[in-house]
Structures are given as C-alpha cells and as structure tokens.
Scaffold this active site. Sequence first.
Site, PDB file in Angstrom:
ATOM      1  N   GLU A  11       0.865  -1.111  -0.111  1.00  0.00           N
ATOM      2  CA  GLU A  11       0.031  -0.164  -0.109  1.00  0.00           C
ATOM      3  C   GLU A  11       0.732   1.161  -0.048  1.00  0.00           C
ATOM      4  OE1 GLU A  11      -4.373  -1.209   1.939  1.00  0.00           O
ATOM      5  OE2 GLU A  11      -2.511  -1.465   3.306  1.00  0.00           O
ATOM      6  N   GLU A  65      -3.902  -9.750   4.220  1.00  0.00           N
ATOM      7  CA  GLU A  65      -4.786  -9.186   5.205  1.00  0.00           C
ATOM      8  C   GLU A  65      -5.844 -10.046   5.413  1.00  0.00           C
ATOM      9  OE1 GLU A  65      -2.614  -5.357   4.368  1.00  0.00           O
ATOM     10  OE2 GLU A  65      -3.552  -7.236   3.257  1.00  0.00           O
TER      11      GLU A  65
END
Length: 698
Positions: A105, A125
């Site tokens: 990210e 995640e």
Amino acid sequence: MSATYQVTDGVAVISLANPPVNGLGQGTRAGIVDGLAQANADAAVKAVVIIGSGKVFCGGADIKEFGSPKAFAAPDLHVTIAAVEQSAKPVVAAIHGVAMGGGLELALGCHYRVVAKGTQIALPEVNIGIVPGAGGTQRLPRVLGVETALQMITTGASVPADKLAAAPGQKLFNQLVDGDLLPAAIAFAQSVADARPLPSVRDLSVAAPADADAFAKARAELAKTRKNLEAPQRCVDCVEAATKLDLDAGIAYERDVFAKLVTSDQARALRHAFFGERAASKIPDVPDTTPLRDVKSVAVIGAGTMGGGITMCFLNAGIPVKLLEMKQEAIDRGVGVIRKNYEAQVAKGKLSQDKYEQRMALLTTTLSYEDIAQADMVIEAVFEDMDVKAQVFTQLDAVMKPGAILASNTSTLDVDKIAEVTKRPGDVIGLHFFSPANVMRLLEVVRSKHTAKDVMATVMAVAKKIKKVAVVSGVCDGFIGNRMFEQYVRQGFFLVEEGATVQQVDKAAEAFGWAMGPFRVGDLAGNDIGFAIRKRRKVEQPDVIYSPVGDAICELGRFGQKVGKGWYDYEVGKREPVPSAEVQACIDKVRADKGVTPRAISDDEIVQRLVLAMVNEGAKILEEGIASKASDIDMVYLTGYGFPVYRGGPMLYADMLGLPKVVELMKGFAANPNGDPAFWTPAPLLAQLASQGKGFTG
C-alpha cells in the site's frame, strides 16, 4: 526512528530499517514522513527513493505493535501514504524481497515503482480476518485491473513481481530490475526528477470487469472455498466499490469495513492462529542460542503409509533418506506408493518432472540396520505397540552413530519408556506425524523427561525446514491432540446413546465448522483404533466411563471405510456416508439394555458438549505442563484436527464464549442423569480462571 535518510547525487534515499521485515511501526512511519519533509525542504534534492534495508522492502504492519495503541499512533499509515502521494518531488519505491500488506500500500502511494526480479507481492490481510486498511483494495485494481486484484486480495496469495510486470496493461511497475536495485532506483529517480505533473494512482480509473457477474461469481466461489469466512466476502465488496467510487470515497468505504472486521471474533481467531503458529516454536527453557546438531541425512524405519509419508516430507526438503524395511516386498510396495504420489503431482502440474526425479534420487532403501548407522536422524514408523517399539530402539541403540537423534512416530505411547530401553535417552524424542504425513501440517514433538535441549532445538529447526507446524507436548497418553480428541469422541457416543442420531451429531459438528463430524472421522481413520484403546483403558483406567455404543459397533465388524461399513454404510469405490439401519438398531439395543429413554437433543447441546469436553481436558493438560501455553493446544487442533480456523481453536473458543459461561454449561451437563457427572467437574485451572474473570489465552 526506524528509517534512515541520506542524499546521493541529488536523490534522497529513505531506507526502512525495522528488522526483520521492515514492518511499518510508528517509528518507521514517522521516519518516512520526516524524511519526505526534509527532502522537500532541500533545494539540492530533486527526487526521493524509498527502499527497504536488508533483504526485503516491507512486510507490512509491525506485528510487534498488533493490538497496541502504537499500531494507530500518528502518523498512521493513511497519513504516511498521503505524505508520499502529496510530495512535490517525485517519490520512487524501490521494491525487493517482499512487498506485502501495508508495504505494498505504501508503494502504491508512490509516484513510481521499480522492482527487483524475484520479489513477492501480496495483500495478505484476508488471512487474519480483515481487509487491507490503507487503500489497497482501491489502488491495486487501478494498476492491475479488477480481475487480478480481486484474486490477489481475496486469497492473500503472493505473486512474483516478474509475472505481474509482464501482464498486459499493468501500471504497477515502471521498471523491472535485474541486478543491484538501489543504483537502478537512483538512476530512475534522476530520470524522472523533472517530470510534471507527477503521476498518481489516484488519477487512474477502474474499468468494470468484462464479466458483469464477476463479483457475484467471486462471492459464490469464496462461499465454497473459504466457507464461513467473512473477510473474503468483504474484500469483494471493497473491490466492487473501487469500480463505483472515486478513490477517497472508496478508501472511506474500505476503512469502514476494516474497522468493523478488526474487532470481530473471526479476526481475533485468525490473529490468534497467526501469532500462535509462530509462538509454537518457542520453548520456554530452550534458548534460541541453543547449538543445533547437523541433520543432513535421515533414515526412516517402516515403508507403510506413515513411513512413506514421512519419507516424502524429507525428500521434498532436499534431505536424503534411507528407507528401512524387513522384507523387499514391503520396500517395493512403499517406494511404489511414493512414486505414485509424486507422479500424480506431476500429472496435475504441481511438480515438474525434474524435481520429481531429483527427489527420488535422494531416496535409497535397505534391509539392514547397519546400513543406516551413519544417518543424523532416524525416525521409526512401525506398529503402535510398546514391545515392537522397544525392539526397534534396542537395535538403533546398538548401531546408530553417537549424536544421532532417535525419533519415534508414536501417537500414544510413553516416550520416556521408549527412551529408557537405550543407553542414550537424551537422544530420544517423539515425532508424531499426522496422516497423510506428506500433507498434514501438524507435527507433535513429544519431549521425554530425558530429551536433551539441543535435540529439542534441532528438531524444531528440522520441522521448519520440512514445513511443519511443530508443537511441543509432554509425555502422557495421547499427548495433546489424541488425549483431548478422545473426550470429544466419548461425548459423541454418549449423545447418540441419549437420543441423538449419528447423522445429527456429525451435521451439528460440521455446521459449527469442523471439517468432519466425530463419526465420519472414526470411519475414515478406522474404528478399530479407538476400540483397541478402549480395551487398554479398561485395564489401565477402569474408572473411565464409556458408552458401550462404540464397542457394540466394532463387535459387528464395522471398522469404517476400509471394510465398507462403520457408523455409516459405504458403497464400493465411494466415500459418501449412507445412514445405516444396522447401526441404528445396535444403538437402540444399547439404549434398551441400559434402560435409556431417548430424548430430543439440540444441535447447540451437541456442539457445546463436544467442544467443552475437549476444553476441560485442555485445562488439565495446561495444569500438568503437558502443553506450555494454551495457544499450543489451539495450534494442534487448527493444523491437525480440522477445528474451524475462524474459531481460533478450542481454548480461544472457550475464552470467547466466556469461562464463567463454560463453567455454567458444564454444571448443566453434570446434572444429566445419563452422563458422567465426575467428568464435567471443571478442571481446577478452568475454575480458577473463570472465578478471576480471566481466559486461557491471556
């Protein structure tokens, strides 16, 4: 701060320095923000490179901060990425090793990305019960397209950067580097120093998938492949939102989903599994600095199902194996099965022909104990009988070189006694592999009172090399897994005696999330195994109460799938269980003989009795020091017994239910006139923790 700053040829280099994976802890985030501010204030700096020190770019969040206020302390990851994105000077992410989770990210917030060949890219995640929380579900579809991004985000699987860089139309990587990354990144940063306007992923649009039903199909597929898990479904929602919302609105949507999931029971359970698996390798009294013995070659005794599977574990890891049997026919049969297993993998494209041949070249066979004398470790996988094991270890003691590790693949027997038939008990250990050994991840490492600390440390390192989750157990009947599972099965017997059907018990367990109910497991493993254990119990522990239904079924020769009949009937060549009239008649007879009037039993009672029977036994295991921590018990059940991962294991499940509630339920079960009131007396540790408002898992 966990980041360094230096200027090279007009390029500011911010190096993430938070080993081992440059996790984005508070100090690292602050270092990035401060470095960017310094670079933008320095007229001599024309561009910025963000790189990871050591072997990786960034593995994501700093797991040392999980659950602590530091995880969200200023600057949080959103603020950090915004600082990168808003830099007046171009920011280049120089990516190597891995870029995962928040690390990816962060890279997606940079204006440019150069990547070293061989780098692994992922947003994992979902595997801890959440969605990416810093724009990953919104930015990744903008650079890779919806289909590829959706696959990566919903599975959490890592993908080689080389593959992504070669994808048509990808906008993730600007350059693939084969060689020294930092000089290449600095050169690239110099080449774009004057580029304006600066490119930003936020300016890219997201095309809807070519298949209008892509999201619906993804949800349906995940409902099958990741059954009962919420996070994969919410990942689909977030990616779909990326096709309908601008970036800021999409990120707000993602944050809302993240906030709801991060405090959920499923996320708690999956985090528990994540940390528990890593904690399992830590043995309280065996320091990480303990010297290891060399294990460069292994011998396996027994070429049956277990011996063959164990052999494959080591061949897969590139460790030579010498396989010992008493007869050539047994060796031929065992090697034939190993070949067949590998050939099936080749046929499915899961193994190359070259690797198959390499693995088989590591395998040799023998009929003589003298031929295995120089092996660094020997693992016996012979019949589960103390006399047979003792004979094997007496021979091993006579022939094995000094310092060789002598391991028994026993599932129930006393490893102390096995060790004591040798003159080197410190070299002896139990290694309980689970069948099929080449597939199942769990390895119970049974520590005898004699086992040397360097043997323990070495075996844990070997387990990691052969890709097992190793959990240490002390010596007791059944160790951690089978000792607890016996109580689960006992309750299954009592439940059908009291009025439930075999099918109802199995279906209730499977609805809870078990891979298979207790009766289907019995049929798969062989009901004669439990039958033999109960016969031994009647002699050794005559006070242990069993419902007679289990023995009654076995006395009919219903040993399971291998004979075509067990708790269920089985058609030839099929594994589907068919309800059996003979079994029901047998159960009815047991009820009549005992004067039991069958009653209606709810699915909730079934699940509670099955699971809490294990929990109470788990509390005793902790009290006795058989397991050093509750998470070890949970790892045994998550990796070896099919307990639903999203419930975190039996001990965490009890914590989430609340130990006072567990004690209350057990009191109700103790009042059942057809049950075993003594069994439902809470273990002292359970009663103590419940009274203190504490849990097993802290």
